[in-house]
Write an enzyme that holds these catalytic residues in place. Sequence first.
Site, PDB file in Angstrom:
ATOM      1  N   ASN A   9       0.878  -1.178   0.000  1.00 15.60           N
ATOM      2  CA  ASN A   9       0.000   0.000   0.000  1.00 15.60           C
ATOM      3  C   ASN A   9       0.911   1.223   0.000  1.00 15.60           C
ATOM      4  OD1 ASN A   9      -1.781   2.060   0.456  1.00 15.60           O
ATOM      5  ND2 ASN A   9      -2.472   1.343   2.467  1.00 15.60           N
ATOM      6  N   LYS A  11       0.140   4.212  -0.226  1.00 20.09           N
ATOM      7  CA  LYS A  11      -0.489   5.400   0.379  1.00 20.09           C
ATOM      8  C   LYS A  11      -0.248   6.617  -0.526  1.00 20.09           C
ATOM      9  CE  LYS A  11      -0.227   3.126   4.801  1.00 20.09           C
ATOM     10  NZ  LYS A  11      -0.128   3.197   6.252  1.00 20.09           N
ATOM     11  N   GLY A 174       2.697   2.181  10.739  1.00 21.04           N
ATOM     12  CA  GLY A 174       3.674   3.260  10.571  1.00 21.04           C
ATOM     13  C   GLY A 174       4.388   3.629  11.861  1.00 21.04           C
ATOM     14  N   SER A 214       3.582  -2.225  10.299  1.00 23.56           N
ATOM     15  CA  SER A 214       5.037  -2.322  10.517  1.00 23.56           C
ATOM     16  C   SER A 214       5.591  -3.708  10.182  1.00 23.56           C
ATOM     17  CB  SER A 214       5.401  -1.913  11.941  1.00 23.56           C
ATOM     18  OG  SER A 214       5.020  -0.568  12.174  1.00 23.56           O
TER      19      SER A 214
HETATM   20  P1  13P Z   1       3.126   0.267   7.608  1.00 24.71           P
HETATM   21  O1  13P Z   1       3.615  -1.024   7.009  1.00 24.71           O
HETATM   22  O2  13P Z   1       3.882   1.460   7.103  1.00 24.71           O
HETATM   23  O3  13P Z   1       3.031   0.188   9.088  1.00 24.71           O
HETATM   24  O4  13P Z   1       1.632   0.478   7.078  1.00 24.71           O
HETATM   25  C1  13P Z   1       0.722  -0.550   7.179  1.00 24.71           C
HETATM   26  C2  13P Z   1      -0.485  -0.181   6.413  1.00 24.71           C
HETATM   27  O5  13P Z   1      -1.245   0.692   6.820  1.00 24.71           O
HETATM   28  C3  13P Z   1      -0.739  -0.873   5.145  1.00 24.71           C
HETATM   29  O6  13P Z   1      -2.026  -0.615   4.688  1.00 24.71           O
END
Ligand code: 13P
Length: 251
Positions: A9, A11, A174, A214
């Site tokens: 993802n 984002k 995150g 994470s």
């Molecule tokens: P992280 O891997 O950066 O923690 O994000 C997880 C997430 O929200 C995937 O959709």
Amino acid sequence: MRKNIVAGNWKMNKSLQEGLALATELNEALAGASLNCKVVIGTPFIHLASVVAAIDTRKIGVAAQNCANKESGAYTGEVSASMVKSTGAGYVILGHSERREYYGETSAILNDKVALALANGLTPIYCCGEALDIRNADKQNAYVQRQLEETVFNLSADDFNKIVIAYEPIWAIGTGVTASTEQAQEMLAFIRSLIAAKYGQEIAENTSILYGGSCNAKNAPELFAQPDIDGGLIGGASLKVADFKAIIDAF
Ligand code: 13P
């Protein structure tokens, strides 16, 4: 048999040019490799068509990170499920905690999004997961159960069989704090037991359930070795090919 899936993802990261470079590099890194999981990348909307054209979609699936809760019409700034489908993308991430928290996505809205995604032949990767205060109060199971009961558990068995579930505890997203292997396995086994109670053992066994939060090259092997963890939804670590590939190779 359910599939193992490693889904990225991205984002709201990467310009179109940067995203294309990342997708192309991943495509090259996976070319010729024999994979033990399905790989998916979730890009911003504007990247979808270009990324689909630049990669081998038999090897790497492409996901949108959202779609509209309306079919079409005067909804300025929205992108419909049929538009996502027309790019060649096959998946859509729905119900991410960032969408629920920052954009007010309720269960009612998510029901419409899931229905439109399915009606347009997209596979929803449906996210659920609790915030830290709920975990600290040891109410995470009831919370996640309610999230599912209000949304995807309204689907027919046929439709439910087409979706992927991702459990992402908000406190692990995150933050660098991963759920322990035991916490993740326990929740995914619980989710599978709910699916079995609602739709029967066969559908429960067929449903891919992912862990997100994470997840990285270091913790992925132990997470993916758990009986109910069928892969990961990866944020930060999906933005670098070496990191993402190492997670894919954990299967
Ligand atoms: P992280 O891997 O950066 O923690 O994000 C997880 C997430 O929200 C995937 O959709």
